[in-house]
Design a protein around this motif. Structure first.
Motif, PDB file in Angstrom:
ATOM      1  N   UNK A 185       0.839  -1.204   0.000  1.00  0.00           N
ATOM      2  CA  UNK A 185       0.000   0.000   0.000  1.00  0.00           C
ATOM      3  C   UNK A 185       0.874   1.254   0.000  1.00  0.00           C
ATOM      4  N   UNK A 186       1.946   1.246   0.780  1.00  0.00           N
ATOM      5  CA  UNK A 186       2.854   2.390   0.837  1.00  0.00           C
ATOM      6  C   UNK A 186       3.484   2.662  -0.531  1.00  0.00           C
ATOM      7  N   UNK A 187       3.892   1.602  -1.224  1.00  0.00           N
ATOM      8  CA  UNK A 187       4.477   1.781  -2.561  1.00  0.00           C
ATOM      9  C   UNK A 187       3.449   2.343  -3.525  1.00  0.00           C
ATOM     10  N   UNK A 188       2.211   1.880  -3.444  1.00  0.00           N
ATOM     11  CA  UNK A 188       1.161   2.383  -4.333  1.00  0.00           C
ATOM     12  C   UNK A 188       0.932   3.880  -4.128  1.00  0.00           C
ATOM     13  N   UNK A 189       0.889   4.320  -2.876  1.00  0.00           N
ATOM     14  CA  UNK A 189       0.693   5.745  -2.588  1.00  0.00           C
ATOM     15  C   UNK A 189       1.910   6.554  -3.047  1.00  0.00           C
ATOM     16  N   UNK A 190       3.095   5.999  -2.874  1.00  0.00           N
ATOM     17  CA  UNK A 190       4.314   6.681  -3.331  1.00  0.00           C
ATOM     18  C   UNK A 190       4.287   6.901  -4.834  1.00  0.00           C
ATOM     19  N   UNK A 191       3.910   5.880  -5.579  1.00  0.00           N
ATOM     20  CA  UNK A 191       3.844   5.996  -7.043  1.00  0.00           C
ATOM     21  C   UNK A 191       2.787   7.020  -7.454  1.00  0.00           C
ATOM     22  N   UNK A 192       1.665   7.030  -6.760  1.00  0.00           N
ATOM     23  CA  UNK A 192       0.613   8.010  -7.053  1.00  0.00           C
ATOM     24  C   UNK A 192       1.141   9.431  -6.934  1.00  0.00           C
ATOM     25  N   UNK A 193       1.839   9.735  -5.841  1.00  0.00           N
ATOM     26  CA  UNK A 193       2.335  11.093  -5.609  1.00  0.00           C
ATOM     27  C   UNK A 193       3.559  11.414  -6.455  1.00  0.00           C
ATOM     28  N   UNK A 194       4.198  10.393  -7.021  1.00  0.00           N
ATOM     29  CA  UNK A 194       5.357  10.612  -7.889  1.00  0.00           C
ATOM     30  C   UNK A 194       4.955  10.705  -9.353  1.00  0.00           C
ATOM     31  N   UNK A 195       3.656  10.726  -9.634  1.00  0.00           N
ATOM     32  CA  UNK A 195       3.132  10.790 -11.008  1.00  0.00           C
ATOM     33  C   UNK A 195       3.589   9.605 -11.856  1.00  0.00           C
ATOM     34  N   UNK A 196       3.633   8.451 -11.234  1.00  0.00           N
ATOM     35  CA  UNK A 196       4.041   7.258 -11.959  1.00  0.00           C
ATOM     36  C   UNK A 196       2.879   6.337 -12.221  1.00  0.00           C
ATOM     37  N   UNK A 197       3.212   5.173 -12.773  1.00  0.00           N
ATOM     38  CA  UNK A 197       2.237   4.120 -13.041  1.00  0.00           C
ATOM     39  C   UNK A 197       2.671   2.872 -12.296  1.00  0.00           C
ATOM     40  N   UNK A 198       1.690   2.090 -11.853  1.00  0.00           N
ATOM     41  CA  UNK A 198       1.971   0.953 -10.984  1.00  0.00           C
ATOM     42  C   UNK A 198       1.576  -0.346 -11.664  1.00  0.00           C
ATOM     43  N   UNK A 199       2.480  -1.337 -11.619  1.00  0.00           N
ATOM     44  CA  UNK A 199       2.220  -2.677 -12.130  1.00  0.00           C
ATOM     45  C   UNK A 199       2.145  -3.628 -10.942  1.00  0.00           C
ATOM     46  N   UNK A 200       1.023  -4.325 -10.821  1.00  0.00           N
ATOM     47  CA  UNK A 200       0.817  -5.281  -9.727  1.00  0.00           C
ATOM     48  C   UNK A 200       0.840  -6.678 -10.335  1.00  0.00           C
ATOM     49  N   UNK A 201       1.830  -7.467  -9.979  1.00  0.00           N
ATOM     50  CA  UNK A 201       2.004  -8.784 -10.580  1.00  0.00           C
ATOM     51  C   UNK A 201       1.974  -9.862  -9.512  1.00  0.00           C
ATOM     52  N   UNK A 202       1.145 -10.863  -9.739  1.00  0.00           N
ATOM     53  CA  UNK A 202       1.117 -12.013  -8.836  1.00  0.00           C
ATOM     54  C   UNK A 202       0.134 -13.036  -9.383  1.00  0.00           C
ATOM     55  N   UNK A 203       0.052 -14.154  -8.703  1.00  0.00           N
ATOM     56  CA  UNK A 203      -0.846 -15.226  -9.119  1.00  0.00           C
ATOM     57  C   UNK A 203      -2.297 -14.798  -8.893  1.00  0.00           C
ATOM     58  N   UNK A 204      -3.242 -15.478  -9.533  1.00  0.00           N
ATOM     59  CA  UNK A 204      -4.656 -15.095  -9.366  1.00  0.00           C
ATOM     60  C   UNK A 204      -5.137 -15.256  -7.929  1.00  0.00           C
ATOM     61  N   UNK A 205      -6.048 -14.353  -7.536  1.00  0.00           N
ATOM     62  CA  UNK A 205      -6.757 -14.510  -6.283  1.00  0.00           C
ATOM     63  C   UNK A 205      -6.129 -13.909  -5.049  1.00  0.00           C
ATOM     64  N   UNK A 206      -5.033 -13.139  -5.211  1.00  0.00           N
ATOM     65  CA  UNK A 206      -4.372 -12.591  -4.024  1.00  0.00           C
ATOM     66  C   UNK A 206      -4.717 -11.118  -3.782  1.00  0.00           C
ATOM     67  N   UNK A 207      -5.596 -10.532  -4.609  1.00  0.00           N
ATOM     68  CA  UNK A 207      -6.063  -9.166  -4.346  1.00  0.00           C
ATOM     69  C   UNK A 207      -5.465  -8.101  -5.227  1.00  0.00           C
ATOM     70  N   UNK A 208      -4.935  -8.460  -6.385  1.00  0.00           N
ATOM     71  CA  UNK A 208      -4.340  -7.451  -7.269  1.00  0.00           C
ATOM     72  C   UNK A 208      -5.377  -6.433  -7.731  1.00  0.00           C
ATOM     73  N   UNK A 209      -6.474  -6.922  -8.276  1.00  0.00           N
ATOM     74  CA  UNK A 209      -7.524  -6.018  -8.763  1.00  0.00           C
ATOM     75  C   UNK A 209      -8.171  -5.270  -7.608  1.00  0.00           C
ATOM     76  N   UNK A 210      -8.296  -5.910  -6.464  1.00  0.00           N
ATOM     77  CA  UNK A 210      -8.872  -5.260  -5.288  1.00  0.00           C
ATOM     78  C   UNK A 210      -8.024  -4.063  -4.864  1.00  0.00           C
ATOM     79  N   UNK A 211      -6.701  -4.233  -4.887  1.00  0.00           N
ATOM     80  CA  UNK A 211      -5.811  -3.119  -4.541  1.00  0.00           C
ATOM     81  C   UNK A 211      -5.979  -1.972  -5.525  1.00  0.00           C
TER      82      UNK A 211
END
Length: 326
Positions: free
Chosen positions: A37-63
């Motif tokens: 969550x901290x990395x996601x907020x950091x990327x948001x304030x840095x005007x970047x884009x975030x890639x969330x990679x992992x196996x299905x069902x661990x909450x990627x889309x939820x995040x």
């Protein structure tokens, strides 16, 4: 890049207060993943884009959805599938019989936050439709350029390429994501809490925005004023340069990676209520910012060393700058 703009203590206080609310809102939905969550907020304030990679069902889309819903701004979701067309993303010009002329119909990318679900299930041609908008904050259709409103952030999820029905992301597109994070499986305690809170109701339904796009854009300007000393800049260049000389990597990080690393470090410093970047900020962000851009050599694969391990080793080997602040 230096800047003459300055921010007051109240500006940094506003930033930390808003970031705390955003983190708290996301953590109502995502259990036991404060670092992600901290990395996601950091990327948001840095005007970047975030890639969330992992196996299905661990909450990627939820995040991705939780981050988008915590901000009162325009949000569009793109479900990437093999039959998705580039025009579905960027938009298309159609002939309007009433005005006897072509009219532009904006695609899904025209939003403040674009949630790209399972981005690597679309063909490389469709994935490439995001290249211009992610780098230049604009879309060109039929020789006409349309600018995207700020703030603009792509939050994309993908499954590992070993999963069936996936295409590897092109290097050019991976390089446009400021950071990549992996959700990982939750701890037993977090999974029990998830069963208690998520089994009876959809947690996203109760998530309310805690800020808006206008305030986020203002906080981004505060991040721009964070000072980066010459010693820290040289350290950033040394870290990224080490990836290009490493025998364990067949592709090192690009100059864009250096820029993204410093921008993310500025945001991390601001989140810590600091007006200057420390080498520690670069070290903590090196793996999420650099690992997805590099390609390990065959020998590293055989030795069981992934990109994250190699980047962590390089961070440990590059000497710290003598002057930590100037």
């Amino acid at each position: 890049m230096s800047t003459t703009a300055t921010s007051s203590a109240s500006d940094f206080q506003e930033l930390t207060d808003v970031a705390k609310r955003v983190r708290a809102a996301i953590e109502e939905v995502i259990e036991g993943k404060p670092d992600v969550v901290e990395t996601a907020v950091t990327v948001l304030l840095a005007e970047g884009h975030l890639l969330i990679e992992d196996v299905p069902g661990v909450g990627k889309t939820m995040l991705a959805k939780a981050l988008a819903r915590s901000i009162d701004c325009t949000v569009r979701r793109i479900q990437f599938t093999p039959d998705l067309l580039p025009s579905d993303i960027t938009g298309v010009s159609v002939f309007n019989q009433e005005i006897r002329d072509f009219e532009f119909k904006p695609g899904a990318v025209f939003a403040n936050i674009v949630v790209g679900d399972e981005i690597n299930r679309a063909s490389p041609k469709t994935q490439a439709a995001l290249l211009e908008c992610m780098e230049e904050r604009q879309v060109t259709v039929d020789t006409t350029t349309y600018h995207l409103e700020a703030p603009f952030m792509v939050v994309a999820t993908q499954n590992p390429i070993e999963m069936e029905g996936t295409y590897p992301l092109p290097e050019a597109q991976r390089d446009r994501f400021m950071a990549r994070v992996s959700m990982g499986y939750p701890s037993p305690i977090a999974e029990l809490a998830m069963l208690e809170g998520h089994a009876a109701a959809e947690p996203l339904d109760s998530l309310q925005p805690v800020t808006d796009g206008e305030q986020i854009a203002r906080l981004v300007q505060t991040v721009h004023t964070v000072h980066v000393s010459e010693a820290v800049k040289e350290y950033a260049v040394a870290l990224v340069g080490a990836t290009r000389r490493s025998q364990e990597l067949r592709l090192g990080a690009s100059p864009r990676a250096t820029l993204h690393l410093v921008r993310a470090a500025r945001a991390a410093a601001a989140l810590d209520a600091r007006e200057f970047v420390l080498p520690d900020d670069l070290q903590q962000l090196a793996v999420p910012v650099l690992a997805h851009r590099v390609l390990p050599a065959a020998e590293a694969h055989l030795g069981g060393r992934g990109a994250e391990d190699i980047i962590a080793g390089l961070v440990a080997s590059v000497p710290l700058p003598r002057n930590r602040r100037d």
